[in-house]
Each structure stands twice: as C-alpha cells, then as structure tokens.
Design a protein around this motif. Sequence first.
Motif, PDB file in Angstrom:
ATOM      1  N   UNK A  80     -26.301 -14.961  -0.448  1.00  0.00           N
ATOM      2  CA  UNK A  80     -26.839 -15.342   1.216  1.00  0.00           C
ATOM      3  C   UNK A  80     -25.561 -14.201   2.010  1.00  0.00           C
ATOM      4  N   UNK A  81     -26.150 -14.585   3.300  1.00  0.00           N
ATOM      5  CA  UNK A  81     -25.501 -13.578   4.848  1.00  0.00           C
ATOM      6  C   UNK A  81     -25.210 -14.979   5.482  1.00  0.00           C
ATOM      7  N   UNK A  82     -23.947 -14.563   5.421  1.00  0.00           N
ATOM      8  CA  UNK A  82     -23.389 -15.687   7.260  1.00  0.00           C
ATOM      9  C   UNK A  82     -23.479 -15.112   8.257  1.00  0.00           C
ATOM     10  N   UNK A  83     -23.502 -15.666   9.225  1.00  0.00           N
ATOM     11  CA  UNK A  83     -23.441 -15.221  10.139  1.00  0.00           C
ATOM     12  C   UNK A  83     -22.136 -15.211  11.082  1.00  0.00           C
ATOM     13  N   UNK A  84     -20.748 -14.934  11.692  1.00  0.00           N
ATOM     14  CA  UNK A  84     -19.989 -15.354  12.331  1.00  0.00           C
ATOM     15  C   UNK A  84     -20.239 -15.474  14.035  1.00  0.00           C
ATOM     16  N   UNK A  85     -20.179 -16.828  14.571  1.00  0.00           N
ATOM     17  CA  UNK A  85     -21.037 -16.897  15.863  1.00  0.00           C
ATOM     18  C   UNK A  85     -19.792 -18.264  16.531  1.00  0.00           C
ATOM     19  N   UNK A  86     -19.088 -17.768  17.286  1.00  0.00           N
ATOM     20  CA  UNK A  86     -18.198 -18.793  17.980  1.00  0.00           C
ATOM     21  C   UNK A  86     -17.077 -18.990  17.047  1.00  0.00           C
ATOM     22  N   UNK A  87     -16.695 -18.117  16.350  1.00  0.00           N
ATOM     23  CA  UNK A  87     -14.965 -18.714  15.553  1.00  0.00           C
ATOM     24  C   UNK A  87     -15.456 -19.466  14.389  1.00  0.00           C
ATOM     25  N   UNK A  88     -17.018 -19.702  13.685  1.00  0.00           N
ATOM     26  CA  UNK A  88     -16.972 -20.378  12.431  1.00  0.00           C
ATOM     27  C   UNK A  88     -18.885 -19.468  11.969  1.00  0.00           C
ATOM     28  N   UNK A  89     -18.239 -19.763  10.666  1.00  0.00           N
ATOM     29  CA  UNK A  89     -19.891 -18.544  10.326  1.00  0.00           C
ATOM     30  C   UNK A  89     -20.683 -19.621   9.889  1.00  0.00           C
ATOM     31  N   UNK A  90     -22.466 -18.711  10.728  1.00  0.00           N
ATOM     32  CA  UNK A  90     -23.141 -19.800  10.471  1.00  0.00           C
ATOM     33  C   UNK A  90     -24.236 -19.064   8.644  1.00  0.00           C
ATOM     34  N   UNK A  91     -24.816 -20.294   8.197  1.00  0.00           N
ATOM     35  CA  UNK A  91     -25.367 -20.011   6.663  1.00  0.00           C
ATOM     36  C   UNK A  91     -26.628 -20.660   6.793  1.00  0.00           C
ATOM     37  N   UNK A  92     -27.829 -19.584   6.331  1.00  0.00           N
ATOM     38  CA  UNK A  92     -29.037 -20.319   6.359  1.00  0.00           C
ATOM     39  C   UNK A  92     -28.952 -21.162   4.977  1.00  0.00           C
ATOM     40  N   UNK A  93     -29.718 -22.671   5.679  1.00  0.00           N
ATOM     41  CA  UNK A  93     -30.080 -23.375   4.224  1.00  0.00           C
ATOM     42  C   UNK A  93     -30.729 -24.435   4.629  1.00  0.00           C
ATOM     43  N   UNK A  94     -32.494 -24.503   4.344  1.00  0.00           N
ATOM     44  CA  UNK A  94     -33.300 -25.232   4.129  1.00  0.00           C
ATOM     45  C   UNK A  94     -33.439 -25.373   5.512  1.00  0.00           C
ATOM     46  N   UNK A  95     -33.822 -24.499   6.161  1.00  0.00           N
ATOM     47  CA  UNK A  95     -34.245 -24.312   7.536  1.00  0.00           C
ATOM     48  C   UNK A  95     -33.791 -24.679   8.580  1.00  0.00           C
ATOM     49  N   UNK A  96     -32.647 -24.811   8.218  1.00  0.00           N
ATOM     50  CA  UNK A  96     -31.156 -24.605   9.080  1.00  0.00           C
ATOM     51  C   UNK A  96     -30.137 -24.629   9.176  1.00  0.00           C
ATOM     52  N   UNK A  97     -29.023 -24.289  10.226  1.00  0.00           N
ATOM     53  CA  UNK A  97     -27.976 -23.908   9.739  1.00  0.00           C
ATOM     54  C   UNK A  97     -27.039 -23.847   8.937  1.00  0.00           C
ATOM     55  N   UNK A  98     -26.176 -24.028   7.999  1.00  0.00           N
ATOM     56  CA  UNK A  98     -25.075 -24.577   7.946  1.00  0.00           C
ATOM     57  C   UNK A  98     -23.441 -23.940   9.105  1.00  0.00           C
ATOM     58  N   UNK A  99     -22.924 -24.926   9.312  1.00  0.00           N
ATOM     59  CA  UNK A  99     -21.884 -24.351   9.795  1.00  0.00           C
ATOM     60  C   UNK A  99     -20.597 -23.972   8.395  1.00  0.00           C
ATOM     61  N   UNK A 100     -20.078 -22.810   8.359  1.00  0.00           N
ATOM     62  CA  UNK A 100     -19.336 -22.742   6.995  1.00  0.00           C
ATOM     63  C   UNK A 100     -17.170 -22.777   8.361  1.00  0.00           C
TER      64      UNK A 100
END
Length: 100
Positions: A80-100
């Motif tokens: 998948x693709x993570x998005x760098x946002x405010x010092x952490x990564x967001x990843x799409x997962x089952x209709x929400x965003x996970x914090x990586x």
Amino acid sequence: MTTPVAHKPHTEHDHQHGDTCGHTAFAHEDHTDYAHDGHVHRVHEDHVDECEPVAHRVHAEHAHEHGTDCGHPAVSHGDHTDYVHDGHRHAPHDGHWDDH
C-alpha cells in the motif's frame, strides 16, 4: 502521539542512509525515516531498523482524505501507500486511516 515500533534490525544492510542517499527521507517524531524498496528504515546507533508498527492503531477523527494530490509525501510501504502527515505516516485500512 507516539506509535510503538518493534526494534527490528535490518540485517545485511550495507547501504548508508543520509541526506544524499537517493531514498525518500521524511521526518518521523524525533528522527528521519527512509523509504527503501517498499519498506521504511530508521538509522539506529550502528545499524538500520525496519520501522513497522507493533499493533493496529487507528488514527481517529482523521477527516483529511489522502491521495495523489493531497499535498503530503506518498511513501510506498509493502502492498500500500503511506502518507507522511505531521511527523507520522497514515495508511488506508478498512475505511479508516491507521497511524504508523
């Protein structure tokens, strides 16, 4: 918010990450991560760690929709693709965003 990450040394990693290494670098909390071959590395002491979250962690109340034109750096991560946002990564997962 700190995301717990397992200390997982990436063995047999001869490449030296840094300002001119050619990999996408991005700020993550108190250090810099590097996107490398579909996974994320962190320089740690005298080795490189794989940066993988320990557990599933939902990023609650995240109304922003990440995507091609959202303005945040996109980092290939596994399947998948993570998005760098405010010092952490967001990843799409089952209709929400996970914090990586």
